[in-house]
Each structure stands twice: as structure tokens, then as C-alpha cells.
Scaffold this motif. Sequence first.
Motif, PDB file in Angstrom:
ATOM      1  N   TYR A  32      27.494 -21.809  -7.936  1.00 10.98           N
ATOM      2  CA  TYR A  32      28.177 -21.874  -6.650  1.00 10.98           C
ATOM      3  C   TYR A  32      27.506 -22.925  -5.434  1.00 10.98           C
ATOM      4  O   TYR A  32      28.428 -23.664  -4.775  1.00 10.98           O
ATOM      5  N   ALA A  33      26.276 -22.992  -5.450  1.00 12.09           N
ATOM      6  CA  ALA A  33      25.478 -23.935  -4.760  1.00 12.09           C
ATOM      7  C   ALA A  33      26.068 -25.347  -5.029  1.00 12.09           C
ATOM      8  O   ALA A  33      26.200 -26.185  -4.239  1.00 12.09           O
ATOM      9  N   ALA A 157      26.639 -12.870  -6.189  1.00 16.39           N
ATOM     10  CA  ALA A 157      26.483 -14.255  -6.329  1.00 16.39           C
ATOM     11  C   ALA A 157      26.884 -15.190  -5.136  1.00 16.39           C
ATOM     12  O   ALA A 157      26.169 -15.955  -4.599  1.00 16.39           O
ATOM     13  N   PRO A 158      28.138 -14.786  -4.903  1.00 15.80           N
ATOM     14  CA  PRO A 158      28.887 -15.830  -3.849  1.00 15.80           C
ATOM     15  C   PRO A 158      28.007 -15.627  -2.482  1.00 15.80           C
ATOM     16  O   PRO A 158      27.725 -16.486  -1.692  1.00 15.80           O
ATOM     17  N   PHE A 165      21.872 -21.261   0.408  1.00 11.51           N
ATOM     18  CA  PHE A 165      22.471 -22.583   0.734  1.00 11.51           C
ATOM     19  C   PHE A 165      22.348 -23.206   1.959  1.00 11.51           C
ATOM     20  O   PHE A 165      22.108 -24.164   2.098  1.00 11.51           O
ATOM     21  N   ALA A 166      22.376 -22.109   3.005  1.00 13.14           N
ATOM     22  CA  ALA A 166      22.246 -22.287   4.209  1.00 13.14           C
ATOM     23  C   ALA A 166      20.698 -22.608   4.532  1.00 13.14           C
ATOM     24  O   ALA A 166      20.449 -23.277   5.503  1.00 13.14           O
ATOM     25  N   PHE A 172      15.649 -27.527  -4.035  1.00 11.49           N
ATOM     26  CA  PHE A 172      14.608 -26.217  -4.590  1.00 11.49           C
ATOM     27  C   PHE A 172      15.429 -25.291  -5.033  1.00 11.49           C
ATOM     28  O   PHE A 172      14.950 -24.241  -5.733  1.00 11.49           O
ATOM     29  N   LEU A 173      16.667 -25.069  -4.505  1.00 11.73           N
ATOM     30  CA  LEU A 173      17.638 -23.940  -4.827  1.00 11.73           C
ATOM     31  C   LEU A 173      17.876 -24.099  -6.373  1.00 11.73           C
ATOM     32  O   LEU A 173      17.734 -22.945  -6.843  1.00 11.73           O
ATOM     33  N   ILE A 174      18.018 -25.068  -6.882  1.00 10.11           N
ATOM     34  CA  ILE A 174      18.311 -25.248  -8.396  1.00 10.11           C
ATOM     35  C   ILE A 174      17.184 -24.650  -9.206  1.00 10.11           C
ATOM     36  O   ILE A 174      17.499 -24.284 -10.265  1.00 10.11           O
TER      37      ILE A 174
END
Length: 426
Positions: A32-33, A157-158, A165-166, A172-174
Motif C-alpha cells: 500500500y505504501a 493493512a490499509p 506512511f504519514a 524505512f517503512l519498506i
Amino acid sequence: METTQLPHWRRNIYLFLTSQFLSGITSMVVQYAIIWYLTKQTGSATVLSLATLLGMLPMVLLSPFVGPFVDRLNKKLLLIVPDVVAAAVAIVLSAVGTLQTTFPLWLIFISLLVRAIAQTFQMPTIQSILPTMVPSDQLTKINGQLGMVQSANMIIAPALGAFLFALVPLNFLILLDVVGAAVGISLLLFVRIPEHPVIDEPVHVFSDAKFGLTRLRHTRGLWAITLTGAFFTLLFMPAASLYPLMTMGYFHGSVGQAGLIEVVYSVGMLLGGTIIGVFGNWKDRMPPILWAMLAMGVTFGASGFLPGNQAGFVWFVGLNTLAGVATPFYSTLLMAMIQQSFPPEQLGRILGVLNSMMSITGPVGLIFAGPLADSIGVEKLFLIGGLGSLVCGLIMWLLPSARRYDRTLQQTAAPLTTEDPTEIDA
């Protein structure tokens, strides 16, 4: 067809489902990101369509050739190695995004393609090992519970992805994908997955793919159900791919409302999967499948008649919740029937061909989705999808071989032979 029943099979299968939940939810958050990043950076429908196609094409093109490896190779490794490869690509993508101000578009596409290829290996592997891990009379329930896990991922997940994501930079989120893979693999190491003697046979990709197609074609009733299901996907996919446009364009809603539709559909799927997981011991699974197609047809078709305002959107939310409840009764019960129709050592080859056939019409529908929506209106695509579902359900009901297939299957005491593509007369 009796399956190998492991000691403490419940503990074993629930450990397996837990590993799939943890690795699946982190993977979906990252997915999603990445899509939101593409939307924010490019604002291009072409880029998003290409990203969607990259996620679908490996299943269509590679599934028939993946199946032979699923039947021959160690299944635990087939679940672990794709996660390791996807995690390695995530590390590379994260490093590049850290060193540069933006992510190269080509590298994002490669990442999406690798993730899709990993899923192409893992999906038939999971589908083929379930019958070997649980008693045959519990297979429908366990498929329902697997559907619950997947629906829960789609609900959480969404929201979790939007929150992270915010707050967290994408580079880093990956890396959350790496954490999920590590946890999922660690749990999977403790799961017992029965293997078959066929594991040592050589792989003949094209002849094995032909074998899977032959077995499927000579299974009367199931072959008719497969062809009808492929036609159903062709008519259903254009509308299903344009939920955001329906919400934001036709109903003049917000991004939050577009997300709400995704969530309520997933909540409905979770409820449907829960019902199957608790009560899923039908003597004949075709009636629930047919009723599910009727429900999806009515809810999708009715969506095409709603007024394009906020009052219509409220009805759209309710209709999609009902469609979500109906969806597992089609997909989950059909998968349980397929798993019980063939010996476990053949399932990889057969599911590879079947997944490809069921998926191939999706990209075709996507190609025509945009132009059709522009020319006749997105709401008309929902009407077409609803009518298509009703027509396909009617075809299944009118064909005796399809309508009676599960009754014949469950009455067949002797398992199918390994190499003889004998027809199941239904």
C-alpha cells in the motif's frame, strides 16, 4: 480422499496460519505504501495501471510452469525462499531511497514484479499443502479460516499503512517487509509440512504443465466451473478495479470514503470467512457457491442503479458489505472442492494451470476498464459485472456436471490415481 493427518494437527495448522498472517500483513502494508507513493509522486493513471498489471501478470504467465516445482520441491523452502528474495529486494530499494531524494521508478517496478513472482510461487504451494496438513472433513473450515486471515490482513493493512506512511519515511517503512519475513519464516520453521515421494522426480516444465491441463480438462464438472469462473472474472474485474473512481468520481466522495469501501468489503469477507470457518461442513458446496454468485450479482448490479450522491454512497457501502460476505462462499468453497478432487502430489501442477486460467481474464478486463468507464460511465461497469455474475451463476446451475459436481466428489470413496486422467462423471 483421505489426507495425512499429523499429530496435533490443529496446533500445527494454527501456527502456520499465524506465520502467514504476520508475513502477509507487513507485506501488504509495504505494498500500500508503495502504491500511495506512486500516486503522490506521479499522479498518473498509466503508472498505477502498469503497477497493477505487474502485480497480476506473473500469476497469469508463470503459474502453469510454477506448478511442477510445487509438486517436486520442498514446500517449506518454496514458502521461505520467495520471502527471503523479496526481503533482499526491499533492502536494496530502501538503501537506494536513503541515498537518493526519490526512488527510481524502474526500481519500484522491479520490486513490485519480484513481489508478484514470490506470490506466484507461494499461492499454489499454500493451496496444495493444506490438504496434507488437516483431515479431509475439516478442509473446508480451514480454508475458511485461511480466508479469515487474508481478510483480516486486508482490513488492517490499509489503516496501518496510512498511519505509518504519514509518520515514517518510505525508505524505512519498506524495511517492515524484512521484519515480517523474518518473523514469518521463524514461525514456519516449527511447522510440520508433509512431503511426498514425488519430491525427488525430475521437473519437465512443459509436459508437467500439459499434465495439469489434461487432468483439469478431463474432470467433468470442474472444467465447466473453471471456464465459467474465468468468464466471470472477465466481466467482474473492470468494475472491481475501479472502486476509487466509483466513490470519488460518481459519488463525489473523498479519499477517506474510497478507503472505507475497501475496508467494509474486507470486513464482509472476514464475516463470510468466519461463517465458513465455524460452520463449513456442507454435504454439497455447490448451492452456497451459486447463492454467493447470485448475491454478488445483485449487489454489484444494484450499485449501477444508485444515484450519484452521498445518499447513494451510503447504499453503496451497505451493498459492498453484503458482496464481501458472499465472496468467500464462492472462492473458499471452490478451492476446497479443487483440493479434494486430486491427489496432493498433483495439486501443484493442476493449481498452476487453474490459477493461470482464472487470472488471465483479469488483465484483459483491466485493459478495457478505463476506456469503457470513460465512454459509458463507471456505474455501468458495475451493472455489467452484476449481470455477468448472474449469467455465470445461471450457467453453472443449468449444467448438470457443474451443479452435481460436489455431491459426486464427496460420494467417491476411492482416490484418483496418480497418472490416469480419468473423468469424474458428474
